[in-house]
Design an enzyme around this catalytic site. Structure first.
Site, PDB file in Angstrom:
ATOM      1  N   GLU A  42       0.835  -1.197   0.000  1.00  0.00           N
ATOM      2  CA  GLU A  42       0.000   0.000   0.000  1.00  0.00           C
ATOM      3  C   GLU A  42       0.869   1.245   0.000  1.00  0.00           C
ATOM      4  OE1 GLU A  42      -2.789  -0.396   3.216  1.00  0.00           O
ATOM      5  OE2 GLU A  42      -3.670  -2.220   2.402  1.00  0.00           O
TER       6      GLU A  42
ATOM      7  N   HIS B  53      -8.920   9.496   3.671  1.00  0.00           N
ATOM      8  CA  HIS B  53      -8.565   8.425   2.755  1.00  0.00           C
ATOM      9  C   HIS B  53      -8.789   8.935   1.335  1.00  0.00           C
ATOM     10  CE1 HIS B  53      -8.228   4.566   0.804  1.00  0.00           C
ATOM     11  NE2 HIS B  53      -7.866   4.018   1.949  1.00  0.00           N
TER      12      HIS B  53
ATOM     13  N   ARG C 104      -0.771   8.762   2.052  1.00  0.00           N
ATOM     14  CA  ARG C 104      -2.152   9.216   1.908  1.00  0.00           C
ATOM     15  C   ARG C 104      -2.307  10.728   1.943  1.00  0.00           C
ATOM     16  NH1 ARG C 104      -5.327   4.710   5.650  1.00  0.00           N
ATOM     17  NH2 ARG C 104      -4.999   2.982   4.221  1.00  0.00           N
TER      18      ARG C 104
ATOM     19  N   HIS D 118     -11.111   9.650   7.431  1.00  0.00           N
ATOM     20  CA  HIS D 118     -10.884   8.217   7.612  1.00  0.00           C
ATOM     21  C   HIS D 118     -10.282   7.851   8.965  1.00  0.00           C
ATOM     22  CE1 HIS D 118     -10.143   4.101   6.414  1.00  0.00           C
ATOM     23  NE2 HIS D 118      -8.841   4.231   6.592  1.00  0.00           N
TER      24      HIS D 118
ATOM     25  N   ARG E 251      -0.543   8.701   9.292  1.00  0.00           N
ATOM     26  CA  ARG E 251      -0.435   7.255   9.522  1.00  0.00           C
ATOM     27  C   ARG E 251      -0.060   6.521   8.245  1.00  0.00           C
ATOM     28  NH1 ARG E 251      -3.946   2.858   8.895  1.00  0.00           N
ATOM     29  NH2 ARG E 251      -5.725   4.184   8.355  1.00  0.00           N
TER      30      ARG E 251
END
Length: 532
Positions: free
Chosen positions: A116, A244, A291, A352, A387
């Site tokens: 990811e 997100h 992100r 998110h 994060r």
């Protein structure tokens, strides 16, 4: 009144992992888990991507995972915490596998690893695209096999009990604030009950419902953070709200359906409304950048083109592999007329994850004695300003274990505080107009979405603070005069969380990670956490 040795607020991965460990260590002690709705309705249940963990030391390393986490956190991670989580993670994952969690494997029997955004290697273990749901299932099954665990559903925690409820003045500078338990609203009896506890763990999840568009379920109302703030505990880094990048664009649907980052890890490409691949303009890592970068890039493209979404292009991907890995996403898209083999998926950012929260030490202990926090509601120092994808479930497991270890060292020296008074509801009346609550909630979501979103300015933050002040005054007046309800408590908690997000954002005179203020577009040399 009830008395329990260990009280757990929340039934997600953090709370359930902790409760199982305590139960196994102390079969003669009482453990109560409280959740405000169904036992499985948690943020954990909606986690799609998986768990980032190093289990292939030939192709990966702890050092690489640590470095990826530090880069993503943009200078605000606690390096010691990062090392703890990454190195202790494999043991915690093995535990939940022993408790019955199934992760996907390749034909050779090895874990199927995904990659990811922000990760330098393939290290995300998963169960299809419903990893959180599988973990929740396995943990709940294990919980129900433990006779000394009582799981209470449909019970809303109103407030933490501290010296304040004994008549003492408690302020931020009070050195010895202690938690004696909680007041809860029993949704079946409509009565406020008192639960005394020796040790209390807050595992109350996130606060995405403070925004109009969020991937979080409706229960994510920041209850734990708001309760600790009211109890004069320490909160930090609330300005870092992770949006997100790829929630399925469906106006009016709440919560927004998440399109996991693993789709981009498997080759999905972001394109603007004209079908142009745009990520090369923003980051060399393209669609697999962290992100914060991807969300800002999408926000920029939407503003440039004047549209409300971009596209995620999966048409070039192996359709059989897509259906095998992402069956839930495939079926969701199909249900609204999108054939991922022929059509691009419309996506837009949605609130998110909260990277800040209740400040804890390396053992999960808050600034309030006998009170621990774990999972998304906590700020352990792992995430910093942003994060890293799929680090959240790992953090919850590692810190649930650490909270357990520290609590076991203290439990036998703690006694119940018998002098806690019952809840006093004298002078309150039944609320006559629910619109006073529902309209305030709409206003709050609009304020936060319009003024405190992906991109911020000083003027927007000032406006948000002024409007939140009015909402706060009105809601506190309503709280003092009417009987307590879950809707009123959640509104009250969300206003508090909104205030903390805006206040943290106003204090941060720079742009870092998830906080981007066009009035301060650069990072400061002095890196610090904002503690409220």
């Amino acid at each position: 009144m009830q008395q329990v040795d260990f009280l757990v607020i929340g039934s997600g991965i953090a709370g359930l992992t902790y409760a199982l460990k305590v139960s196994q260590q102390y079969p003669d002690k009482t453990i109560t888990i409280i959740t405000k709705t169904r036992e499985d309705e948690t943020n954990t249940k909606y986690a799609q991507g998986g768990v980032a963990v190093v289990n292939d030391l030939e192709n990966d390393s702890f050092e690489k995972h640590i470095e990826d986490t530090l880069i993503s956190g943009d200078g605000l991670c606690n390096p010691h915490t990062v090392e703890i989580v990454v190195r202790e993670g494999p043991d915690r994952v093995n535990e939940i596998i022993e408790w019955g969690t199934n992760f996907d494997k390749n034909p050779d029997g090895e874990f199927s690893l995904g990659r990811e955004g922000g990760h330098s290697e393939f290290r995300v273990i998963h169960h299809k695209d419903v990893t959180g749901k599988e973990i929740e299932r396995a943990l709940l099954a294990a919980i129900h096999r433990r006779p000394n665990i009582r799981l209470v559903t449909h019970c809303f925690v109103v407030d933490l009990i501290t010296q304040h409820h004994l008549g003492y003045l408690v302020t931020k500078s009070t050195p010895d604030i202690a938690c004696y338990g909680v007041y809860v609203l029993n949704l079946e009896t409509k009565q406020i009950e008192k639960i005394l506890s020796k040790i209390t763990l807050l595992a109350t999840g996130g606060n995405g419902q403070v925004y109009r568009s969020t991937t979080n379920p409706i229960i994510a109302t920041g209850d734990g953070v708001a309760m600790v703030y009211r109890a004069k505990g320490r909160i930090e880094n609330m300005e870092f709200i992770q949006f997100h990048p790829t929630a399925l664009y469906q106006p009016g649907e709440s919560p927004s359906f998440l399109i996991t980052e693993a789709v981009r890890g498997d080759g999905g490409i972001l394109r603007n409304i004209h079908g142009e691949d745009f990520m090369h303009k923003y980051d060399a890592r393209l669609s697999l950048a962290p992100r914060d970068i991807v969300a800002r890039a999408i926000d920029s493209e939407m503003k440039i083109t004047g549209t409300e979404h971009v596209y995620l292009d999966c048409r070039h991907m192996d359709i059989d592999k897509f259906i095998h890995h992402f069956p839930n996403i495939y079926e969701k898209c199909k249900s609204i007329g999108i054939d991922v083999q022929k059509d691009m998926i419309p996506v837009s950012p949605a609130a998110h994850y909260s990277c800040g929260g209740i400040k804890t030490n390396e053992w999960g202990l808050t600034s309030i004695s006998n009170l621990y926090a774990c999972g998304e509601c906590a700020s352990t120092g792992l995430h910093g300003a942003n994060r890293l994808a799929s680090n959240s479930l790992l953090e919850a497991m590692v810190f649930a274990h650490r909270c357990f270890l520290d609590a076991t060292r203290k439990i036998d020296s703690i006694t119940f505080e018998e002098s806690v008074p019952d809840w006093d509801a004298r002078g309150t009346t039944v609320p006559r107009e629910m619109i006073l609550i529902t309209q305030s909630l709409k206003e709050l979501k609009q304020i936060m979405s319009d003024y405190v979103g992906i991109v911020r300015t000083n003027v927007r933050l000032q406006r948000a603070l002024r409007r939140l002040d009015i909402l706060h005054e009105e809601t506190e007046d309503l709280y003092e005069k009417t009987e307590v309800s879950p809707q009123l408590c959640e509104l009250r908690n969300l206003i508090t969380v909104g205030y903390l997000i805006v206040k943290g954002a106003a204090f941060r005179k720079e742009s870092r990670g998830l906080h981007y203020n066009t009035d301060y577009p650069y990072k400061c040399e002095l890196v610090q956490n904002i503690v409220l």
